[in-house]
Design a protein around this motif. Structure first.
Motif, PDB file in Angstrom:
ATOM      1  N   GLN A  91       0.823  -1.205   0.000  1.00 32.01           N
ATOM      2  CA  GLN A  91       0.000   0.000   0.000  1.00 32.01           C
ATOM      3  C   GLN A  91       0.863   1.264   0.000  1.00 32.01           C
ATOM      4  OE1 GLN A  91      -0.183  -2.533   2.142  1.00 32.01           O
ATOM      5  NE2 GLN A  91      -2.299  -3.177   2.523  1.00 32.01           N
ATOM      6  N   ASP A  92       1.998   1.217   0.702  1.00 29.34           N
ATOM      7  CA  ASP A  92       2.918   2.360   0.732  1.00 29.34           C
ATOM      8  C   ASP A  92       3.578   2.552  -0.624  1.00 29.34           C
ATOM      9  OD1 ASP A  92       2.706   2.796   3.688  1.00 29.34           O
ATOM     10  OD2 ASP A  92       3.598   0.805   3.728  1.00 29.34           O
ATOM     11  N   TRP A  93       3.984   1.451  -1.270  1.00 18.22           N
ATOM     12  CA  TRP A  93       4.629   1.547  -2.576  1.00 18.22           C
ATOM     13  C   TRP A  93       3.654   2.098  -3.614  1.00 18.22           C
ATOM     14  CZ3 TRP A  93       5.893  -4.346  -2.110  1.00 18.22           C
ATOM     15  CH2 TRP A  93       6.717  -4.547  -0.995  1.00 18.22           C
ATOM     16  N   TYR A  94       2.438   1.560  -3.583  1.00 20.22           N
ATOM     17  CA  TYR A  94       1.449   2.014  -4.552  1.00 20.22           C
ATOM     18  C   TYR A  94       1.039   3.462  -4.297  1.00 20.22           C
ATOM     19  CZ  TYR A  94      -2.735   2.363  -7.375  1.00 20.22           C
ATOM     20  OH  TYR A  94      -3.665   2.779  -8.292  1.00 20.22           O
ATOM     21  N   ALA A  95       0.893   3.855  -3.047  1.00 23.09           N
ATOM     22  CA  ALA A  95       0.518   5.237  -2.726  1.00 23.09           C
ATOM     23  C   ALA A  95       1.551   6.213  -3.266  1.00 23.09           C
ATOM     24  CB  ALA A  95       0.365   5.402  -1.216  1.00 23.09           C
ATOM     25  N   THR A  96       2.809   5.815  -3.256  1.00 21.08           N
ATOM     26  CA  THR A  96       3.867   6.701  -3.762  1.00 21.08           C
ATOM     27  C   THR A  96       3.730   6.933  -5.253  1.00 21.08           C
ATOM     28  OG1 THR A  96       5.418   6.041  -2.018  1.00 21.08           O
ATOM     29  CG2 THR A  96       6.365   6.941  -4.036  1.00 21.08           C
ATOM     30  N   VAL A  97       3.561   5.876  -6.037  1.00 21.59           N
ATOM     31  CA  VAL A  97       3.457   6.059  -7.487  1.00 21.59           C
ATOM     32  C   VAL A  97       2.118   6.680  -7.858  1.00 21.59           C
ATOM     33  CG1 VAL A  97       5.123   4.251  -8.013  1.00 21.59           C
ATOM     34  CG2 VAL A  97       2.695   3.649  -7.850  1.00 21.59           C
ATOM     35  N   GLU A  98       1.073   6.407  -7.072  1.00 20.00           N
ATOM     36  CA  GLU A  98      -0.227   7.027  -7.333  1.00 20.00           C
ATOM     37  C   GLU A  98      -0.147   8.539  -7.103  1.00 20.00           C
ATOM     38  OE1 GLU A  98      -4.714   5.660  -6.445  1.00 20.00           O
ATOM     39  OE2 GLU A  98      -3.511   6.092  -4.657  1.00 20.00           O
ATOM     40  N   ARG A  99       0.551   8.947  -6.069  1.00 17.12           N
ATOM     41  CA  ARG A  99       0.729  10.379  -5.815  1.00 17.12           C
ATOM     42  C   ARG A  99       1.497  11.046  -6.956  1.00 17.12           C
ATOM     43  NH1 ARG A  99       3.592   9.960  -1.515  1.00 17.12           N
ATOM     44  NH2 ARG A  99       5.599  10.287  -2.529  1.00 17.12           N
ATOM     45  N   GLU A 100       2.528  10.374  -7.452  1.00 11.93           N
ATOM     46  CA  GLU A 100       3.290  10.935  -8.564  1.00 11.93           C
ATOM     47  C   GLU A 100       2.447  11.022  -9.827  1.00 11.93           C
ATOM     48  OE1 GLU A 100       6.428  12.212  -8.420  1.00 11.93           O
ATOM     49  OE2 GLU A 100       6.201  11.915  -6.265  1.00 11.93           O
ATOM     50  N   LEU A 101       1.596  10.029 -10.056  1.00  6.95           N
ATOM     51  CA  LEU A 101       0.707  10.072 -11.214  1.00  6.95           C
ATOM     52  C   LEU A 101      -0.224  11.270 -11.127  1.00  6.95           C
ATOM     53  CD1 LEU A 101      -0.572   8.861 -13.775  1.00  6.95           C
ATOM     54  CD2 LEU A 101      -2.051   7.493 -12.266  1.00  6.95           C
ATOM     55  N   ARG A 102      -0.806  11.483  -9.984  1.00  9.03           N
ATOM     56  CA  ARG A 102      -1.724  12.622  -9.825  1.00  9.03           C
ATOM     57  C   ARG A 102      -0.991  13.938 -10.062  1.00  9.03           C
ATOM     58  NH1 ARG A 102      -4.268   9.688  -5.131  1.00  9.03           N
ATOM     59  NH2 ARG A 102      -6.276   8.942  -5.898  1.00  9.03           N
ATOM     60  N   GLU A 103       0.241  14.019  -9.578  1.00  6.49           N
ATOM     61  CA  GLU A 103       1.013  15.247  -9.755  1.00  6.49           C
ATOM     62  C   GLU A 103       1.330  15.463 -11.234  1.00  6.49           C
ATOM     63  OE1 GLU A 103       4.084  18.124  -9.943  1.00  6.49           O
ATOM     64  OE2 GLU A 103       4.342  16.037 -10.543  1.00  6.49           O
ATOM     65  N   LEU A 104       1.661  14.401 -11.939  1.00  9.23           N
ATOM     66  CA  LEU A 104       1.956  14.522 -13.369  1.00  9.23           C
ATOM     67  C   LEU A 104       0.712  14.889 -14.172  1.00  9.23           C
ATOM     68  CD1 LEU A 104       4.401  11.545 -14.087  1.00  9.23           C
ATOM     69  CD2 LEU A 104       4.929  13.987 -14.251  1.00  9.23           C
ATOM     70  N   THR A 105      -0.411  14.275 -13.865  1.00 12.38           N
ATOM     71  CA  THR A 105      -1.629  14.578 -14.617  1.00 12.38           C
ATOM     72  C   THR A 105      -2.072  16.021 -14.403  1.00 12.38           C
ATOM     73  OG1 THR A 105      -2.983  13.665 -12.822  1.00 12.38           O
ATOM     74  CG2 THR A 105      -2.441  12.200 -14.644  1.00 12.38           C
ATOM     75  N   GLY A 106      -1.669  16.610 -13.301  1.00 10.57           N
ATOM     76  CA  GLY A 106      -1.984  18.016 -13.067  1.00 10.57           C
ATOM     77  C   GLY A 106      -1.147  18.959 -13.898  1.00 10.57           C
ATOM     78  N   ARG A 107      -0.025  18.463 -14.432  1.00  9.66           N
ATOM     79  CA  ARG A 107       0.892  19.329 -15.187  1.00  9.66           C
ATOM     80  C   ARG A 107       1.011  18.963 -16.657  1.00  9.66           C
ATOM     81  NH1 ARG A 107       6.291  18.822 -13.708  1.00  9.66           N
ATOM     82  NH2 ARG A 107       6.000  16.956 -12.454  1.00  9.66           N
ATOM     83  N   CYS A 108       0.555  17.771 -17.037  1.00  7.95           N
ATOM     84  CA  CYS A 108       0.809  17.273 -18.392  1.00  7.95           C
ATOM     85  C   CYS A 108      -0.500  16.957 -19.127  1.00  7.95           C
ATOM     86  CB  CYS A 108       1.668  16.007 -18.332  1.00  7.95           C
ATOM     87  SG  CYS A 108       3.297  16.272 -17.586  1.00  7.95           S
ATOM     88  N   GLU A 109      -0.436  17.053 -20.437  1.00  3.50           N
ATOM     89  CA  GLU A 109      -1.582  16.710 -21.274  1.00  3.50           C
ATOM     90  C   GLU A 109      -1.789  15.205 -21.333  1.00  3.50           C
ATOM     91  OE1 GLU A 109      -3.814  18.608 -22.933  1.00  3.50           O
ATOM     92  OE2 GLU A 109      -2.965  20.346 -21.911  1.00  3.50           O
ATOM     93  N   ARG A 110      -0.705  14.451 -21.288  1.00  5.94           N
ATOM     94  CA  ARG A 110      -0.771  13.000 -21.336  1.00  5.94           C
ATOM     95  C   ARG A 110       0.320  12.423 -20.450  1.00  5.94           C
ATOM     96  NH1 ARG A 110       1.500  15.205 -25.532  1.00  5.94           N
ATOM     97  NH2 ARG A 110      -0.564  15.690 -26.339  1.00  5.94           N
ATOM     98  N   VAL A 111       0.066  11.213 -19.935  1.00  3.02           N
ATOM     99  CA  VAL A 111       1.029  10.559 -19.049  1.00  3.02           C
ATOM    100  C   VAL A 111       1.157   9.089 -19.439  1.00  3.02           C
ATOM    101  CG1 VAL A 111       1.605   9.895 -16.685  1.00  3.02           C
ATOM    102  CG2 VAL A 111       0.502  12.104 -17.121  1.00  3.02           C
ATOM    103  N   VAL A 112       2.388   8.631 -19.554  1.00  8.30           N
ATOM    104  CA  VAL A 112       2.695   7.217 -19.795  1.00  8.30           C
ATOM    105  C   VAL A 112       3.345   6.677 -18.535  1.00  8.30           C
ATOM    106  CG1 VAL A 112       4.026   5.586 -21.192  1.00  8.30           C
ATOM    107  CG2 VAL A 112       2.974   7.588 -22.269  1.00  8.30           C
ATOM    108  N   VAL A 113       2.884   5.512 -18.067  1.00  9.60           N
ATOM    109  CA  VAL A 113       3.469   4.892 -16.878  1.00  9.60           C
ATOM    110  C   VAL A 113       4.321   3.700 -17.307  1.00  9.60           C
ATOM    111  CG1 VAL A 113       1.685   5.690 -15.316  1.00  9.60           C
ATOM    112  CG2 VAL A 113       1.401   3.486 -16.449  1.00  9.60           C
TER     113      VAL A 113
END
Length: 256
Positions: free
Chosen positions: A67-89
């Motif tokens: 849950q800690d590992w996933y929360a970290t990458v999920e937080r980064e995804l949210r931060e990227l989607t706030g700044r970018c038109e598209r996001v690739v994981v």
């Protein structure tokens, strides 16, 4: 707690295309740093976080879970989607599982997925034993540096915390169940020879996701940590072409 050399997170602000990179179990950002730096050199926005419990000492994994590992990458995804038109994981090994879970759970927020030797299964007999065994046996021998290229090393733990392994087993079971929900364009890169993750895990990804746009590439000259191995440049090039195709498709749809 001091970090292992190369374990520092990496971030770069670039274009409106963002790329999130997820490292593997007991590893750290060092295994993906050349890829991250390559993407940054292409002008993309890049995030490569350090997962909790990683990059320090193996004992620290006892105090974290999936849950800690996933929360970290999920937080980064949210931060990227706030700044970018598209996001690739993107992800290596267990990082591939995290990337697939992000795609399954966040749908339109993820425009594409790239996985390298994704981990999806756990040896059955070892998995059954992990529950009670983790309370009496703290760790076993490490699994890092499965690399064919002479002189290359992966920065990671020389011991595997059994508490950490138990948490990873839980994560992989959840990701397998979620694979049909992964409908984004998908690029799967698999080493012909891998001493850590069976190649059948990549086959499971290919067979089980709901994506209609799937590309598979076989890496002939690398072991598990292919991002530091002979085929690293090929991985970078294949990912570049994949990301460019997604960006071009999005541009055509918007008519800009």
């Amino acid at each position: 707690m001091p970090l292992l050399p190369g374990a520092e997170p990496f971030a770069h602000q670039g274009s409106d295309t963002g790329v999130l990179l997820c490292h593997g179990f007991t590893g750290c950002p060092q295994s993906l740093r050349p890829w991250a730096e390559h993407l940054a050199g292409q002008g993309l926005t890049v995030s490569l976080p350090l997962l909790p419990g990683h990059g320090t000492r193996w004992q620290d994994m006892r105090h974290t879970g999936w849950q800690d590992w996933y929360a970290t990458v999920e937080r980064e995804l949210r931060e990227l989607t706030g700044r970018c038109e598209r996001v690739v994981v993107c992800g290596l090994s267990m990082g591939g599982a995290l990337a697939l879970r992000l795609a399954a759970r966040h749908g339109p927020a993820v425009d594409g997925v790239v996985v390298v030797n994704p981990a999806l299964t756990f040896p059955r007999w070892q998995g059954y034993a992990l529950g009670p065994l983790r309370y009496v046996l703290p760790s076993v021998r490490g699994i890092t540096s499965d690399i064919a290229k002479p002189g290359r090393r992966e920065a990671g733990y020389d011991r595997v915390s059994l508490h950490g392994a138990y948490a990873m087993r839980q994560l992989l079971a959840l990701v397998r169940a979620d694979l049909p929900r992964v409908t984004q364009p998908l690029l799967v890169l698999t080493s012909r020879v891998d001493h850590v993750v069976p190649t059948s895990d990549s086959a499971l990804v290919l067979a089980s996701t709901g994506s209609a746009d799937v590309t598979e590439r076989v890496l002939e000259d690398s072991y598990h940590v292919a991002t530091l191995d002979h085929d690293a440049e090929r991985i970078f090039q294949e990912a570049d072409a994949f990301i460019t195709r997604l960006a071009t498709r999005a541009t055509r749809k918007t008519g800009s």
